[in-house]
Design an enzyme around this catalytic site. Structure first.
Site, short mmCIF file in Angstrom:
data_model
loop_
_atom_site.label_atom_id
_atom_site.label_comp_id
_atom_site.label_asym_id
_atom_site.label_seq_id
_atom_site.Cartn_x
_atom_site.Cartn_y
_atom_site.Cartn_z
N THR A 14 -2.74 8.14 -0.49
CA THR A 14 -2.92 8.34 -1.94
C THR A 14 -3.74 7.22 -2.56
O THR A 14 -4.45 7.44 -3.54
CB THR A 14 -1.54 8.43 -2.62
OG1 THR A 14 -0.86 9.54 -2.08
CG2 THR A 14 -1.66 8.60 -4.11
N TYR A 27 -4.09 16.61 -5.29
CA TYR A 27 -5.18 15.73 -4.90
C TYR A 27 -5.27 15.74 -3.40
O TYR A 27 -4.40 16.28 -2.70
CB TYR A 27 -4.94 14.30 -5.42
CG TYR A 27 -3.78 13.64 -4.74
CD1 TYR A 27 -2.47 13.89 -5.15
CD2 TYR A 27 -3.97 12.80 -3.64
CE1 TYR A 27 -1.40 13.32 -4.49
CE2 TYR A 27 -2.90 12.22 -2.98
CZ TYR A 27 -1.62 12.50 -3.42
OH TYR A 27 -0.56 11.94 -2.76
N THR A 93 1.80 6.44 1.85
CA THR A 93 3.16 5.90 1.77
C THR A 93 4.16 6.69 2.62
O THR A 93 5.23 6.16 2.95
CB THR A 93 3.65 5.88 0.31
OG1 THR A 93 3.59 7.20 -0.22
CG2 THR A 93 2.82 4.95 -0.54
N ASP A 94 3.81 7.92 3.00
CA ASP A 94 4.80 8.76 3.72
C ASP A 94 5.26 8.10 5.02
O ASP A 94 6.45 8.17 5.36
CB ASP A 94 4.20 10.13 4.05
CG ASP A 94 4.10 11.04 2.83
OD1 ASP A 94 4.49 10.62 1.73
OD2 ASP A 94 3.62 12.18 2.99
N LYS A 166 10.60 4.46 2.37
CA LYS A 166 10.28 5.27 1.19
C LYS A 166 11.54 6.02 0.80
O LYS A 166 12.12 6.74 1.61
CB LYS A 166 9.15 6.23 1.51
CG LYS A 166 8.59 6.94 0.29
CD LYS A 166 7.39 7.80 0.63
CE LYS A 166 6.77 8.39 -0.64
NZ LYS A 166 5.60 9.24 -0.34
N GLU A 284 33.85 5.11 14.58
CA GLU A 284 34.53 6.38 14.89
C GLU A 284 34.09 6.91 16.25
O GLU A 284 34.79 7.69 16.88
CB GLU A 284 34.22 7.40 13.82
CG GLU A 284 34.93 7.17 12.51
CD GLU A 284 34.67 8.30 11.54
OE1 GLU A 284 35.23 9.39 11.72
OE2 GLU A 284 33.88 8.09 10.58
N1 GLU Z 1 1.21 12.26 2.10
C1 GLU Z 1 0.18 11.32 1.83
C2 GLU Z 1 0.25 10.09 2.70
O1 GLU Z 1 1.28 9.60 3.06
C3 GLU Z 1 0.17 10.92 0.41
C4 GLU Z 1 1.38 10.14 -0.01
C5 GLU Z 1 1.04 8.73 -0.40
O2 GLU Z 1 0.14 8.10 0.12
O3 GLU Z 1 1.73 8.25 -1.28
O4 GLU Z 1 -0.79 9.60 3.01
#
Ligand code: GLU
Length: 327
Positions: A14, A27, A93-94, A166, A284
């Site tokens: 992103t 996007y 971020t994924d 995340k 457990e």
């Molecule tokens: N799904 C995409 C990725 O991880 C966009 C999410 C992001 O970068 O925040 O590249």
């Protein structure tokens, strides 16, 4: 004083997202070339010399072995190059937690290596990418950033890649860190570390693998049976991470099937599908009897990365795997 020279490895995500209507949500991650991002940043007048190298332009859901190999090679070269002071990796971020942790496990902790991402595309209203990028430059330029392992810069915080995950799909403040809190607070003009470096001069913890073995995450659910475990063995899984209920629990039949995997030489690590917390041994589940490993503070995604690295390096004995998760 000469400006620090920072290698910027672009992968997409992103932070390089484009094509959005400024007020819409659609996007394309990785739509912007790394040079364009760097031009935007240069306009801010930061005191650093940024050297771009594009590794990929993808959403990080497609990140995998070829990109990791290329990133590791580029970081290794940068660490050995006296002309480079630090490395920034722009990343979706994924899966930032997977890439960050893999690099943390397999690179020496000498110069700063910083992952950075964004939750809003570069042309969206209130985009956070340039702020995060400027913060990452501040971190990667600081000699005191070395010796802390690979880091992730998001939302004015510096997180250890080993601890970060995340935790929100779209909130701007999407990352949480466990068991430690942030290593530092950062803005484009300030950087406050909360503790001294803890890995000064440390070499890589593990050699970078020549291939990544198939290690699967199995999420436990109430009422499930052992068939998914059999299916994973059937496709040649060389390790299994259980995303278990509570402190890494699963129905008895599933645990029995996982114990059989462990007995056959396929290591099994119990993590938790719960968002945060420690999974300890013999609470457990009788790990000693069943031959299972407790993931401790690592969630399923990071437990899978560590288990892949261990299996790739021939470490499959439950005791040795447990020692790696304890470390
Ligand atoms: N799904 C995409 C990725 O991880 C966009 C999410 C992001 O970068 O925040 O590249």
């Amino acid at each position: 004083m000469t400006a620090p020279r920072i290698l910027v490895l672009g992968t997409g995500g992103t932070i390089a997202g484009a094509g959005a209507a400024g007020t819409g949500s659609a996007y394309r991650p990785g739509g912007l070339a790394l040079e364009v991002l760097i031009d935007h940043l240069a306009a801010l007048g930061l005191a650093a010399q940024l050297v771009p190298q594009e590794i990929a332009r993808i959403g990080s859901q497609d990140m995998g072995w070829p990109q990791w190999q290329a990133l590791h090679a580029a970081c290794t070269a940068a660490l050995a190059d006296p002309a480079v002071d630090g490395v920034i990796v722009t990343h979706g971020t994924d899966t930032a937690e997977e890439t960050g942790f893999l690099l943390d496990l397999t690179l020496p902790a000498t110069k700063p290596i910083v992952l950075v991402g964004a939750m809003r595309a570069a042309d969206a209203v209130g985009a956070d990418g340039m702020r995060n990028f400027a913060n990452a430059v501040k971190v990667a330029s600081d000699p005191a950033a070395g010796g802390r392992g690979v880091m992730l810069v998001m939302g004015d915080a510096v997180l250890a890649a080993r601890d970060a995950r995340k935790a929100a799909t779209s909130a701007i403040d999407a990352f949480r860190t466990f068991p430690r809190g942030p290593l530092a607070r950062v803005t484009p003009s300030s950087l406050d570390w909360f503790a001294p470096p803890h890995r000064l001069g440390e070499g890589a913890r593990y050699p970078f693998p020549t291939e990544l073995p198939r290690v699967a995450i199995l999420t436990a659910g109430a009422g499930m049976d052992a068939k998914p475990v059999e299916a994973l063995l059937g496709i040649g899984a060389r390790g299994i991470v259980l995303a278990g209920m509570g402190q890494g629990n699963a129905p008895r039949v599933v645990l029995e099937a996982l114990a059989a995997c462990a007995a056959s030489g396929v290591p099994v690590v119990r993590a938790a599908r719960v968002d945060e917390g420690i999974v300890d041994r013999n609470v457990e589940v009788d790990d000693d009897t069943l031959g299972l490993v407790a993931a401790r503070a690592l969630g399923p995604a990071k437990a899978r990365m560590l288990l892949m690295v261990l299996v790739a390096n021939g470490i499959t004995d439950a005791g040795a795997v447990q020692a790696a998760f304890d470390g």
